[in-house]
Design an enzyme around this catalytic site. Structure first.
Site, PDB file in Angstrom:
ATOM      1  N   ASP A 142       2.637   0.716  47.897  1.00 44.99           N
ATOM      2  CA  ASP A 142       3.672   0.730  46.869  1.00 44.99           C
ATOM      3  C   ASP A 142       4.054  -0.684  46.466  1.00 44.99           C
ATOM      4  O   ASP A 142       3.625  -1.658  47.094  1.00 44.99           O
ATOM      5  CB  ASP A 142       4.915   1.507  47.369  1.00 44.99           C
ATOM      6  CG  ASP A 142       5.240   1.208  48.838  1.00 44.99           C
ATOM      7  OD1 ASP A 142       4.814   0.151  49.333  1.00 44.99           O
ATOM      8  OD2 ASP A 142       5.904   2.026  49.484  1.00 44.99           O
ATOM      9  N   ASN A 196      15.259   8.393  55.783  1.00 48.66           N
ATOM     10  CA  ASN A 196      15.419   9.690  55.105  1.00 48.66           C
ATOM     11  C   ASN A 196      14.103  10.468  55.031  1.00 48.66           C
ATOM     12  O   ASN A 196      14.006  11.455  54.313  1.00 48.66           O
ATOM     13  CB  ASN A 196      15.986   9.486  53.686  1.00 48.66           C
ATOM     14  CG  ASN A 196      15.044   8.689  52.783  1.00 48.66           C
ATOM     15  OD1 ASN A 196      13.935   8.338  53.187  1.00 48.66           O
ATOM     16  ND2 ASN A 196      15.492   8.407  51.574  1.00 48.66           N
ATOM     17  N   HIS A 217      11.126   9.285  53.960  1.00 53.29           N
ATOM     18  CA  HIS A 217      10.136   8.925  52.929  1.00 53.29           C
ATOM     19  C   HIS A 217       8.916   8.254  53.555  1.00 53.29           C
ATOM     20  O   HIS A 217       9.013   7.610  54.603  1.00 53.29           O
ATOM     21  CB  HIS A 217      10.749   8.055  51.820  1.00 53.29           C
ATOM     22  CG  HIS A 217      11.091   6.638  52.184  1.00 53.29           C
ATOM     23  ND1 HIS A 217      12.280   6.042  51.819  1.00 53.29           N
ATOM     24  CD2 HIS A 217      10.411   5.684  52.864  1.00 53.29           C
ATOM     25  CE1 HIS A 217      12.290   4.789  52.243  1.00 53.29           C
ATOM     26  NE2 HIS A 217      11.167   4.548  52.887  1.00 53.29           N
ATOM     27  N   GLU A 222      10.562   9.498  47.897  1.00 57.39           N
ATOM     28  CA  GLU A 222      11.875   9.869  48.398  1.00 57.39           C
ATOM     29  C   GLU A 222      11.972  11.392  48.532  1.00 57.39           C
ATOM     30  O   GLU A 222      11.155  12.125  47.962  1.00 57.39           O
ATOM     31  CB  GLU A 222      12.955   9.352  47.435  1.00 57.39           C
ATOM     32  CG  GLU A 222      12.988   7.821  47.276  1.00 57.39           C
ATOM     33  CD  GLU A 222      13.628   7.097  48.462  1.00 57.39           C
ATOM     34  OE1 GLU A 222      13.507   7.560  49.617  1.00 57.39           O
ATOM     35  OE2 GLU A 222      14.247   6.038  48.228  1.00 57.39           O
TER      36      GLU A 222
HETATM   37  C1  F6R Z   1       6.626   0.192  52.679  1.00 62.35           C
HETATM   38  C2  F6R Z   1       6.834   1.626  52.588  1.00 62.35           C
HETATM   39  C3  F6R Z   1       8.022   2.301  53.177  1.00 62.35           C
HETATM   40  C4  F6R Z   1       8.392   1.779  54.573  1.00 62.35           C
HETATM   41  C5  F6R Z   1       9.650   2.475  55.068  1.00 62.35           C
HETATM   42  C6  F6R Z   1      10.071   1.961  56.412  1.00 62.35           C
HETATM   43  O1  F6R Z   1       5.364  -0.152  52.085  1.00 62.35           O
HETATM   44  O2  F6R Z   1       6.030   2.264  52.017  1.00 62.35           O
HETATM   45  O3  F6R Z   1       7.754   3.676  53.286  1.00 62.35           O
HETATM   46  O4  F6R Z   1       7.328   1.993  55.450  1.00 62.35           O
HETATM   47  O5  F6R Z   1      10.676   2.271  54.158  1.00 62.35           O
HETATM   48  O6  F6R Z   1      10.467   0.636  56.286  1.00 62.35           O
HETATM   49  P1  F6R Z   1      10.630  -0.290  57.564  1.00 62.35           P
HETATM   50  O7  F6R Z   1       9.295  -0.348  58.206  1.00 62.35           O
HETATM   51  O8  F6R Z   1      11.028  -1.628  57.007  1.00 62.35           O
HETATM   52  O9  F6R Z   1      11.652   0.346  58.412  1.00 62.35           O
END
Ligand code: F6R
Length: 263
Positions: free
Chosen positions: A70, A139, A141, A146
């Protein structure tokens, strides 16, 4: 789905690095493996371990291609928190990845909707991704899908929830600097990878991990899409595993893995 519960985040980093390294070293002659890389905090220890193996053990990424999950919409090219810059900083510039072999959605394109469609097309042409590394949001995702995201969605523009913007504010100077929009691989796109490898550490992720692994298959917990995948591995530390009802079984399974049985 295999769930590996390990004592510490460093252990999780080593196991994730093992899986990625095996994909890179196990390639057949003339074949260019394709990795799906994640950003955020979750993969950082695994990336450090890969960098160590590159420096000390000769692990080479030459010829490997990678796709990011992403990208934020609206950050100028080269912004230090754009995921293209993050992956360079955390991994690819410290190993022998060729920069042009690392692809990401173009979050600074004049039309992000077009950029999303183009990225989906490049993923179709360049795929399948051999291993897709994933973190998980509090959450539920994955990527930036989301809650409410279609389980068969493709790459598109999404609006971040305020919770995700708050969670990611730590990377930006001011909370209001966190972009509202992103381009993310869809859940259907992610599911085309041959192996999904999700890692999470810390108590803050425990509820999301339990919902993803043991809850119902539902768009309300996008990571539950792993339950549909023929080859999904979840690597968590004790804190992130704290709400798993079948934790004892997962530990038992790990203890009794057959010799050479891969993740
Ligand atoms: C990042 C992504 C998100 C993160 C998620 C967890 O490329 O796709 O899904 O993996 O928000 O974030 P962290 O690892 O910072 O807790």
């Amino acid at each position: 789905m295999e769930v590996a519960i390990l004592p510490t985040p460093a252990d999780c980093g080593r196991v994730v690095a093992d899986v990625l390294a095996a994909t890179v070293t196990g390639r057949s002659a003339g074949h260019r493996p394709t990795l799906g890389l994640a950003t955020g905090s979750s993969p950082v220890l695994a990336y450090r371990e890969l960098i160590r193996r590159h420096r000390e053990e000769g692990l080479s990424f030459a010829g490997v291609r990678a796709f990011l999950l992403d990208e934020y919409v609206g950050l100028p090219p080269g912004h230090p928190e754009s995921y293209r810059a993050v992956i360079r900083r955390e991994l690819t510039s410290s190993v022998d990845f060729v920069d042009s072999d690392v692809d990401a959605p173009d979050g600074s394109a004049p039309d992000p909707l077009v950029a999303a469609r183009e990225y989906e097309e490049r993923l179709r042409q360049g795929g399948p991704v051999a291993v897709q590394l994933l973190g998980i949001g509090a959450n539920g995702h994955i990527g930036f899908n989301e809650p409410g995201s279609s389980l068969s969605s493709v790459t598109r523009v999404k609006t971040l929830t305020e919770q995700t913007r708050r969670d990611n504010a730590r990377f930006f100077e001011r909370p209001e600097d966190v972009p509202r929009h992103v381009i993310t691989q869809g859940l259907g796109t992610i599911s085309r990878a041959q192996h999904l490898l999700l890692t999470a550490t810390g108590a803050r992720k425990a509820a999301a991990v339990a919902a993803a692994v043991e809850g119902p298959l539902t768009a309300s917990c996008p990571a539950s899409v792993l339950q549909l995948h023929p080859h999904a591995t979840v690597v968590v530390d004790e804190a992130a595993a704290a709400m798993l009802e079948r934790a004892d079984y997962y530990r038992y399974t790990l203890q009794h893995k057959l010799p050479h049985q891969p993740y």
